[in-house]
Design an enzyme around this catalytic site. Structure first.
Site, PDB file in Angstrom:
ATOM      1  N   ALA A  92       0.903  -1.182  -0.151  1.00 47.60           N
ATOM      2  CA  ALA A  92      -0.061  -0.199   0.087  1.00 47.60           C
ATOM      3  C   ALA A  92       0.829   1.291  -0.025  1.00 47.60           C
ATOM      4  O   ALA A  92       1.742   1.463   0.686  1.00 47.60           O
ATOM      5  CB  ALA A  92      -0.936   0.045   1.238  1.00 47.60           C
ATOM      6  N   ASP A  97       2.913  14.524  -4.352  1.00 47.26           N
ATOM      7  CA  ASP A  97       4.149  15.051  -4.775  1.00 47.26           C
ATOM      8  C   ASP A  97       4.148  16.696  -4.435  1.00 47.26           C
ATOM      9  O   ASP A  97       3.087  17.299  -4.881  1.00 47.26           O
ATOM     10  CB  ASP A  97       4.636  14.673  -6.305  1.00 47.26           C
ATOM     11  CG  ASP A  97       4.911  13.375  -6.391  1.00 47.26           C
ATOM     12  OD1 ASP A  97       5.085  12.637  -5.183  1.00 47.26           O
ATOM     13  OD2 ASP A  97       4.964  12.833  -7.623  1.00 47.26           O
ATOM     14  N   PHE A 151      13.342  14.910  -7.173  1.00 48.79           N
ATOM     15  CA  PHE A 151      12.854  16.190  -6.888  1.00 48.79           C
ATOM     16  C   PHE A 151      11.169  16.119  -6.716  1.00 48.79           C
ATOM     17  O   PHE A 151      10.326  15.546  -7.507  1.00 48.79           O
ATOM     18  CB  PHE A 151      12.862  16.913  -8.347  1.00 48.79           C
ATOM     19  CG  PHE A 151      12.810  18.327  -8.281  1.00 48.79           C
ATOM     20  CD1 PHE A 151      13.721  19.166  -8.116  1.00 48.79           C
ATOM     21  CD2 PHE A 151      11.401  18.935  -8.482  1.00 48.79           C
ATOM     22  CE1 PHE A 151      13.480  20.821  -8.306  1.00 48.79           C
ATOM     23  CE2 PHE A 151      11.069  20.200  -8.456  1.00 48.79           C
ATOM     24  CZ  PHE A 151      12.061  21.148  -8.469  1.00 48.79           C
ATOM     25  N   GLY A 152      10.757  16.880  -5.899  1.00 49.35           N
ATOM     26  CA  GLY A 152       9.140  16.854  -5.458  1.00 49.35           C
ATOM     27  C   GLY A 152       8.810  15.709  -4.629  1.00 49.35           C
ATOM     28  O   GLY A 152       7.741  15.553  -4.464  1.00 49.35           O
ATOM     29  N   TYR A 156       7.735  10.918   0.303  1.00 43.92           N
ATOM     30  CA  TYR A 156       7.830   9.666  -0.430  1.00 43.92           C
ATOM     31  C   TYR A 156       9.088   9.049  -0.520  1.00 43.92           C
ATOM     32  O   TYR A 156       9.433   7.932  -0.092  1.00 43.92           O
ATOM     33  CB  TYR A 156       7.310   9.673  -1.875  1.00 43.92           C
ATOM     34  CG  TYR A 156       7.135   8.402  -2.699  1.00 43.92           C
ATOM     35  CD1 TYR A 156       5.956   7.993  -2.716  1.00 43.92           C
ATOM     36  CD2 TYR A 156       8.076   7.943  -3.346  1.00 43.92           C
ATOM     37  CE1 TYR A 156       5.610   6.635  -3.257  1.00 43.92           C
ATOM     38  CE2 TYR A 156       7.758   6.749  -4.221  1.00 43.92           C
ATOM     39  CZ  TYR A 156       6.592   6.183  -4.024  1.00 43.92           C
ATOM     40  OH  TYR A 156       6.288   5.031  -4.880  1.00 43.92           O
ATOM     41  N   PRO A 186      10.818  -0.808  -7.271  1.00 43.33           N
ATOM     42  CA  PRO A 186      10.518  -0.733  -8.514  1.00 43.33           C
ATOM     43  C   PRO A 186      10.839   0.517  -8.935  1.00 43.33           C
ATOM     44  O   PRO A 186      10.794   1.571  -8.368  1.00 43.33           O
ATOM     45  CB  PRO A 186       8.951  -0.798  -8.584  1.00 43.33           C
ATOM     46  CG  PRO A 186       8.684  -1.377  -7.348  1.00 43.33           C
ATOM     47  CD  PRO A 186       9.661  -0.872  -6.380  1.00 43.33           C
TER      48      PRO A 186
HETATM   49  N1  CAA Z   1      15.486  18.966 -11.016  1.00 36.91           N
HETATM   50  C1  CAA Z   1      15.843  20.244 -11.164  1.00 36.91           C
HETATM   51  N2  CAA Z   1      14.952  21.179 -10.881  1.00 36.91           N
HETATM   52  C2  CAA Z   1      13.589  20.840 -11.202  1.00 36.91           C
HETATM   53  C3  CAA Z   1      13.272  19.696 -11.588  1.00 36.91           C
HETATM   54  C4  CAA Z   1      14.117  18.473 -11.560  1.00 36.91           C
HETATM   55  N3  CAA Z   1      13.973  17.283 -11.545  1.00 36.91           N
HETATM   56  N4  CAA Z   1      12.036  19.584 -11.887  1.00 36.91           N
HETATM   57  C5  CAA Z   1      11.710  20.685 -11.739  1.00 36.91           C
HETATM   58  N5  CAA Z   1      12.606  21.683 -11.637  1.00 36.91           N
HETATM   59  C6  CAA Z   1      12.598  23.349 -11.262  1.00 36.91           C
HETATM   60  C7  CAA Z   1      11.885  23.702 -12.754  1.00 36.91           C
HETATM   61  O1  CAA Z   1      12.621  23.892 -13.619  1.00 36.91           O
HETATM   62  C8  CAA Z   1      11.400  24.907 -11.907  1.00 36.91           C
HETATM   63  O2  CAA Z   1      12.519  25.991 -12.056  1.00 36.91           O
HETATM   64  P1  CAA Z   1      12.240  27.400 -12.050  1.00 36.91           P
HETATM   65  O3  CAA Z   1      11.213  28.011 -10.930  1.00 36.91           O
HETATM   66  O4  CAA Z   1      13.536  27.998 -12.195  1.00 36.91           O
HETATM   67  O5  CAA Z   1      11.661  27.555 -13.378  1.00 36.91           O
HETATM   68  C9  CAA Z   1      11.132  24.620 -10.640  1.00 36.91           C
HETATM   69  O6  CAA Z   1      11.844  23.520 -10.255  1.00 36.91           O
HETATM   70  C10 CAA Z   1       9.599  24.503 -10.187  1.00 36.91           C
HETATM   71  O7  CAA Z   1       9.189  23.128 -11.243  1.00 36.91           O
HETATM   72  P2  CAA Z   1       7.748  22.783 -11.263  1.00 36.91           P
HETATM   73  O8  CAA Z   1       7.047  23.936 -11.984  1.00 36.91           O
HETATM   74  O9  CAA Z   1       7.779  21.577 -11.917  1.00 36.91           O
HETATM   75  O10 CAA Z   1       7.366  22.971  -9.738  1.00 36.91           O
HETATM   76  P3  CAA Z   1       6.145  22.409  -9.169  1.00 36.91           P
HETATM   77  O11 CAA Z   1       6.239  22.991  -7.798  1.00 36.91           O
HETATM   78  O12 CAA Z   1       4.784  23.026  -9.911  1.00 36.91           O
HETATM   79  O13 CAA Z   1       5.828  20.762  -9.326  1.00 36.91           O
HETATM   80  C11 CAA Z   1       6.320  18.469  -8.829  1.00 36.91           C
HETATM   81  C12 CAA Z   1       6.753  20.063  -8.684  1.00 36.91           C
HETATM   82  C13 CAA Z   1       4.741  18.547  -8.475  1.00 36.91           C
HETATM   83  C14 CAA Z   1       7.431  17.808  -7.977  1.00 36.91           C
HETATM   84  C15 CAA Z   1       6.589  18.193 -10.325  1.00 36.91           C
HETATM   85  O14 CAA Z   1       7.697  18.454 -10.874  1.00 36.91           O
HETATM   86  C16 CAA Z   1       6.294  16.421 -10.672  1.00 36.91           C
HETATM   87  O15 CAA Z   1       5.176  16.215 -10.381  1.00 36.91           O
HETATM   88  N6  CAA Z   1       7.495  16.134 -10.673  1.00 36.91           N
HETATM   89  C17 CAA Z   1       7.282  14.486 -10.867  1.00 36.91           C
HETATM   90  C18 CAA Z   1       7.621  13.971  -9.260  1.00 36.91           C
HETATM   91  C19 CAA Z   1       7.832  12.467  -9.569  1.00 36.91           C
HETATM   92  O16 CAA Z   1       8.663  11.810 -10.279  1.00 36.91           O
HETATM   93  N7  CAA Z   1       6.896  11.688  -8.930  1.00 36.91           N
HETATM   94  C20 CAA Z   1       6.761  10.079  -9.106  1.00 36.91           C
HETATM   95  C21 CAA Z   1       5.427   9.694  -8.951  1.00 36.91           C
HETATM   96  S1  CAA Z   1       5.309   7.913  -9.245  1.00 36.91           S
HETATM   97  C22 CAA Z   1       6.005   7.209  -8.079  1.00 36.91           C
HETATM   98  O17 CAA Z   1       6.500   7.593  -7.341  1.00 36.91           O
HETATM   99  C23 CAA Z   1       6.100   5.668  -8.130  1.00 36.91           C
HETATM  100  C24 CAA Z   1       7.532   5.426  -7.830  1.00 36.91           C
HETATM  101  O18 CAA Z   1       7.985   4.756  -6.774  1.00 36.91           O
HETATM  102  C25 CAA Z   1       8.497   5.426  -9.177  1.00 36.91           C
END
Ligand code: CAA
Length: 249
Positions: A92, A97, A151-152, A156, A186
């Site tokens: 679960a 994020d 990032f984000g 988690y 994974p």
């Molecule tokens: N590295 C460095 N900088 C980053 C970045 C990264 N990976 N991603 C975004 N940024 C920067 C952007 O360029 C932006 O910079 P500026 O303000 O200078 O332009 C700043 O960070 C803000 O970026 P966002 O607009 O994306 O920020 P947000 O707050 O709106 O969104 C977030 C942030 C919600 C985390 C979004 O980036 C996101 O959804 N990321 C994916 C997270 C992810 O991979 N989750 C996995 C879910 S699935 C899972 O978890 C299963 C598993 O086990 C794998």
């Protein structure tokens, strides 16, 4: 052990999700007696109907694994109705994020309670029985993002990294009783959870995966069934990566 059928009983928490569903199917196909846990009644009803239509008959038990009481009541119901649990798959999990600067306390605590405290809540309530019966398999479903960070995902990643710390310590404590404890990490698998990541971000992530694709839920399910088997009795405290080469170390 399911005495009537001489089958090992496996509990998969979060059974109605993408990974949970695939695990239930594979474990059933591989000869286990499978029971699943769910939290949302509506989703569970639809899931059961679909699974029955496909020929998979699996009993679902309600319970909020993020609380000790919720997990305890669910496990009590399973033991009464089905029998003692031989294998527990702590699957679960949820995401909330967001960058830490925007992360509300609720986003932090909900993820830690659901993804990490659930591991204690469920394992604590099956471990005595496993020790007594001299057999058990605890399989913790972590994530590549617990291994490398994302990032984000401070909440988690912290929870998922914590799961493997739990695995390593408990593995040492129960090894002499025939109980193994392992982690599976994974990478990005084609589930609803992953598909909820913004498309642009997800494309960037997949571009970093040497295999150039998302993983399949059946690929993770295969590993779960392997670790649940009798023959893996000398594997404990391990962390199995299954990420298409995204994170190698
Ligand atoms: N590295 C460095 N900088 C980053 C970045 C990264 N990976 N991603 C975004 N940024 C920067 C952007 O360029 C932006 O910079 P500026 O303000 O200078 O332009 C700043 O960070 C803000 O970026 P966002 O607009 O994306 O920020 P947000 O707050 O709106 O969104 C977030 C942030 C919600 C985390 C979004 O980036 C996101 O959804 N990321 C994916 C997270 C992810 O991979 N989750 C996995 C879910 S699935 C899972 O978890 C299963 C598993 O086990 C794998």
């Amino acid at each position: 052990m399911d005495k009537a059928n001489n089958k090992r009983i496996v509990l998969v928490t979060g059974a109605t999700g993408g990974l949970g569903t695939a695990m239930c199917k594979k474990l059933l196909q591989d000869g286990f007696r499978v029971v699943g846990n769910y939290i949302t009644h509506e989703k569970a009803e639809k899931w059961t109907k679909k699974m029955n239509d496909e020929g998979f008959h699996i009993d679902l038990f309600h319970g909020d694994v993020s609380t000790f009481e919720g997990a305890g009541q669910m496990i009590k119901n399973i033991v009464e109705k089905t029998g003692p649990i031989d294998t527990l798959v702590n699957n679960a999990g949820i995401t909330r994020d967001g960058r830490l600067v925007n992360m509300k306390p609720e986003d932090w605590y909900t993820v830690i309670n659901t993804n990490l405290n659930s591991v204690y809540n469920c394992t604590k309530q099956v471990i005595d029985g496993m020790i007594e019966r001299k057999f058990g398999r605890i399989i913790n479903i972590s994530s590549v993002n617990g291994q490398r960070g994302q990032f984000g995902q401070t909440n988690y990643s912290a929870a998922k990294a914590g799961m493997h710390g739990f695995t390593k310590s408990l593995a040492m404590e129960v090894a002499k009783y025939g109980v193994t404890v392992n982690t599976i990490s994974p990478g990005y698998i084609g589930t609803d959870m992953v598909m909820a990541v913004p498309e642009k971000v997800l494309n960037q992530i997949v571009a970093q995966v040497p295999m150039g694709r998302l993983g399949g839920t059946h690929e993770v399910a295969h590993l779960v069934s392997f670790l649940a088997s009798e023959e893996t009795s000398f594997i404990t405290g391990a962390n199995y990566s299954i990420n298409g080469g995204q994170h190698v170390y």
